[in-house]
Design an enzyme around this catalytic site. Structure first.
Site, PDB file in Angstrom:
ATOM      1  N   HIS A  27     -11.318  42.021  34.606  1.00 28.30           N
ATOM      2  CA  HIS A  27     -10.629  42.168  33.440  1.00 28.30           C
ATOM      3  C   HIS A  27     -11.331  40.630  32.926  1.00 28.30           C
ATOM      4  O   HIS A  27     -11.973  41.267  31.457  1.00 28.30           O
ATOM      5  CB  HIS A  27      -9.216  41.416  33.534  1.00 28.30           C
ATOM      6  CG  HIS A  27      -8.170  41.437  34.480  1.00 28.30           C
ATOM      7  ND1 HIS A  27      -7.011  41.624  34.157  1.00 28.30           N
ATOM      8  CD2 HIS A  27      -8.387  42.065  35.420  1.00 28.30           C
ATOM      9  CE1 HIS A  27      -6.191  42.695  34.559  1.00 28.30           C
ATOM     10  NE2 HIS A  27      -6.918  42.784  35.837  1.00 28.30           N
ATOM     11  N   ASP A 133      -5.866  40.091  27.172  1.00 29.13           N
ATOM     12  CA  ASP A 133      -5.286  40.288  28.173  1.00 29.13           C
ATOM     13  C   ASP A 133      -3.943  40.712  28.228  1.00 29.13           C
ATOM     14  O   ASP A 133      -2.815  39.996  28.268  1.00 29.13           O
ATOM     15  CB  ASP A 133      -5.513  40.101  29.693  1.00 29.13           C
ATOM     16  CG  ASP A 133      -5.744  41.369  30.695  1.00 29.13           C
ATOM     17  OD1 ASP A 133      -4.506  41.751  31.166  1.00 29.13           O
ATOM     18  OD2 ASP A 133      -6.631  41.710  31.308  1.00 29.13           O
ATOM     19  N   HIS A 359     -13.065  52.216  45.164  1.00 34.55           N
ATOM     20  CA  HIS A 359     -12.209  52.111  45.045  1.00 34.55           C
ATOM     21  C   HIS A 359     -11.305  52.127  43.826  1.00 34.55           C
ATOM     22  O   HIS A 359     -10.024  52.627  43.890  1.00 34.55           O
ATOM     23  CB  HIS A 359     -11.622  50.221  45.332  1.00 34.55           C
ATOM     24  CG  HIS A 359     -12.221  49.664  43.999  1.00 34.55           C
ATOM     25  ND1 HIS A 359     -13.448  49.396  43.625  1.00 34.55           N
ATOM     26  CD2 HIS A 359     -11.897  48.348  43.509  1.00 34.55           C
ATOM     27  CE1 HIS A 359     -13.753  48.702  42.351  1.00 34.55           C
ATOM     28  NE2 HIS A 359     -12.777  47.856  42.783  1.00 34.55           N
ATOM     29  N   TRP A 362     -10.867  50.230  37.271  1.00 34.74           N
ATOM     30  CA  TRP A 362     -10.834  50.804  35.762  1.00 34.74           C
ATOM     31  C   TRP A 362     -12.390  50.811  35.304  1.00 34.74           C
ATOM     32  O   TRP A 362     -12.845  51.401  35.178  1.00 34.74           O
ATOM     33  CB  TRP A 362      -9.692  50.759  35.189  1.00 34.74           C
ATOM     34  CG  TRP A 362     -10.158  51.769  33.745  1.00 34.74           C
ATOM     35  CD1 TRP A 362     -10.408  51.097  32.342  1.00 34.74           C
ATOM     36  CD2 TRP A 362      -9.945  52.957  33.292  1.00 34.74           C
ATOM     37  NE1 TRP A 362     -10.263  52.048  31.530  1.00 34.74           N
ATOM     38  CE2 TRP A 362      -9.774  53.048  32.220  1.00 34.74           C
ATOM     39  CE3 TRP A 362      -9.573  53.932  34.712  1.00 34.74           C
ATOM     40  CZ2 TRP A 362      -9.738  54.622  32.400  1.00 34.74           C
ATOM     41  CZ3 TRP A 362     -10.268  54.702  34.212  1.00 34.74           C
ATOM     42  CH2 TRP A 362     -10.160  55.204  32.981  1.00 34.74           C
ATOM     43  N   SER A 364     -14.466  50.051  37.415  1.00 33.71           N
ATOM     44  CA  SER A 364     -15.419  51.431  37.990  1.00 33.71           C
ATOM     45  C   SER A 364     -15.678  52.953  37.540  1.00 33.71           C
ATOM     46  O   SER A 364     -17.354  53.443  37.625  1.00 33.71           O
ATOM     47  CB  SER A 364     -15.251  51.077  39.914  1.00 33.71           C
ATOM     48  OG  SER A 364     -15.973  49.855  40.702  1.00 33.71           O
ATOM     49  N   ASP A 383      -3.639  49.532  39.833  1.00 29.28           N
ATOM     50  CA  ASP A 383      -3.963  50.738  38.823  1.00 29.28           C
ATOM     51  C   ASP A 383      -4.729  51.587  39.837  1.00 29.28           C
ATOM     52  O   ASP A 383      -4.905  53.397  39.189  1.00 29.28           O
ATOM     53  CB  ASP A 383      -4.400  50.480  37.447  1.00 29.28           C
ATOM     54  CG  ASP A 383      -5.397  50.098  37.951  1.00 29.28           C
ATOM     55  OD1 ASP A 383      -6.438  49.541  38.874  1.00 29.28           O
ATOM     56  OD2 ASP A 383      -6.569  50.391  37.246  1.00 29.28           O
ATOM     57  N   GLN A 384      -5.125  51.281  41.198  1.00 30.51           N
ATOM     58  CA  GLN A 384      -6.547  52.136  41.290  1.00 30.51           C
ATOM     59  C   GLN A 384      -5.753  53.638  42.126  1.00 30.51           C
ATOM     60  O   GLN A 384      -6.350  55.125  41.676  1.00 30.51           O
ATOM     61  CB  GLN A 384      -6.894  51.468  42.415  1.00 30.51           C
ATOM     62  CG  GLN A 384      -7.381  50.306  42.488  1.00 30.51           C
ATOM     63  CD  GLN A 384      -7.918  49.352  43.621  1.00 30.51           C
ATOM     64  OE1 GLN A 384      -8.016  49.664  44.478  1.00 30.51           O
ATOM     65  NE2 GLN A 384      -8.245  47.988  42.678  1.00 30.51           N
TER      66      GLN A 384
END
Length: 473
Positions: A27, A133, A359, A362, A364, A383-384
């Site tokens: 973030h 955020d 992993h 987002w 990455s 979220d992954q």
């Protein structure tokens, strides 16, 4: 790049942006990248965080040098009460970083400092724009009543994930077929109950937002953006936030892993990194080490423990490899193991990098897609699992290493070896790589002059610089 090359006009003058990230690396990184893009429009950005997290964001940024924008990006380091965080637990049944929960909860203490900063900026600015955020909308509740202040929510996750949640209301996107829908994780199973409570307590504060920003683009997530346009009055897909052109040429400050990559064949190396919030057991590390070695593929492996609440204090666990492994891999020239912070964007942009075992955070995912690198997916939490499905089942630019339905099981070395070979040394892997490269080209086209992201970014800047009376907000 979105935002670069546009001439500032008089309407932009005296508009300032206050950026408030959630205190987790992904973030922090996304909103620092966004700060760079907004500052390229000759708009001053004030980045607000704790002393620790501002420092963390600055030292870990990659793909550009914050020194070059120091006159446009101003860091406001907020002291917070001392709190203790337990060390990462590699044996936890759920890989969510529960040890970071104290620092997540402490993010809500930014409410008063943000209000104080906005109150200071408001009298001398024509407009103050607060971008926060989406995890912490409560921190802007005191400032949205100020006439020249508007707040916008930043969603740090994929629109695929959000569209899945909204599908019950507005319908399932065509890109999500029944096979994909069956593999979606059940709500509440990817985070701890403490984190879910934090998220749920924040829901009533989303009403303060005047629009939503996404770190994505239509080239990647058009069907899901169309779904969300039905529920968001205002939204902008202005990603990727990360630089799309990264220099890998020789410099004095160049990381030594890039020199090692210089000596490898194109698309021959798989990059292995599981982000900053995941910690693996020694047993899983040994299985991964064995699988990588037996695959006979070249690799760069970032082997670090998960971040602590304060990355600058105390000792960090050193992840243990099998005896003699590191020396053997080095002698064979098969791989390079990094135990410090790695320049991920530069690695992904390198011509020798042909795959990314990840992993699926987002950040990455966006960086890998931007650079046209296919993925081997190993989701851990949050979220992954959704992102992994997007990569493998929807975009079809990756292979599965670990299925989320088996999230509590050890990934055996044979499974890892098979996935690496499939991605890096098979006919199907070549097809996947071709699709990933085509997507990377489309993303780069999106941020170029006239592309979707470029137009949306210009539209967002014009929107926040346009003067509206309060009754029109």
């Amino acid at each position: 790049m979105a935002g670069q090359g546009r001439q500032a006009n008089e309407n932009d003058k005296n508009v300032v942006v206050v950026m408030v990230p959630f205190p987790a690396q992904g973030h922090l990184n996304q909103l620092l990248h966004l700060s760079r893009l907004i500052s390229s429009y000759d708009i001053h950005v004030h980045y607000v965080g704790t002393i620790t997290h501002c420092r963390q964001a600055k030292i870990r940024v990659h793909g550009w040098n914050p020194v070059f924008t120091s006159h446009m990006i101003h860091f406001h380091e907020v002291p917070t009460p001392a709190f203790s965080s337990p060390p990462p637990n590699p044996h936890a049944s759920l890989k969510f970083p529960s040890h970071l929960q104290p620092s997540f909860d402490a993010a809500l203490l930014l409410r008063e400092p943000v209000a104080a900063l906005v109150s200071l900026l408001s009298p001398t600015a024509r407009r103050v724009i607060v971008i926060h955020d989406s995890f912490i909308p409560s921190i802007i509740q005191d400032v949205v009543s100020i006439p020249n202040v508007k707040a916008y929510s930043f969603q740090p996750v994929s629109t695929f994930l959000i569209a899945c949640y909204y599908s019950e209301i507005v319908g399932k996107p065509l890109a999500i077929d029944d096979d994909v829908a069956r593999k979606l994780p059940r709500r509440g199973t990817t985070m701890t109950s403490e984190m879910m409570q934090l998220v749920n307590r924040q829901k009533r504060h989303h009403k303060y937002s005047s629009g939503v920003l996404f770190d994505t683009c239509r080239a990647i997530e058009a069907p899901f953006l169309d779904v969300l346009a039905k529920v968001n009055a205002k939204q902008w897909a202005i990603g990727p936030f990360n630089p799309v052109e990264v220099c890998n040429k020789s410099t004095d400050q160049r990381h030594n892993c890039l020199e090692w990559l210089d000596n490898q064949a194109p698309d021959s190396v798989i990059y292995v990194s599981f982000g900053t919030t995941t910690t693996l057991t020694n047993e899983q590390i040994h299985a991964l080490a064995s699988g990588l070695e037996k695959s006979d593929q070249k690799f760069v492996w970032v082997l670090r423990d998960a971040d602590k609440g304060d990355i600058f204090t105390g000792n960090t666990r050193v992840c243990q490899l099998p005896k003699g492994y590191e020396e053997r891999i080095k002698a064979k020239g098969q791989g390079k193991i990094l135990r410090d912070w790695a320049p991920q964007l530069e690695i992904l942009a390198h011509v020798s990098t042909g795959g990314f075992m990840s992993h699926c955070g987002w950040n990455s995912c966006m960086e890998s897609m931007t650079m046209g690198v296919p993925m081997a997916t190993w989701p851990m939490h949050s979220d992954q699992p959704h992102n992994a499905l997007l990569v493998t089942e929807v975009l079809k630019i990756g292979v599965v290493v670990k299925d989320w339905t088996l999230c509590n099981e050890l990934v055996e070395s044979q499974t890892i070896e098979k996935a690496v070979k499939e991605l890096m040394a098979s006919e199907e892997g070549e097809k996947i790589r071709k699709r990933a490269m085509e997507l990377g080209t489309a993303v780069k086209r999106s941020v170029a002059e006239g592309g979707d992201t470029h137009r949306e970014f210009d539209d967002f800047i014009e929107h926040i610089c346009r003067f509206h009376h309060r009754s029109h907000l």
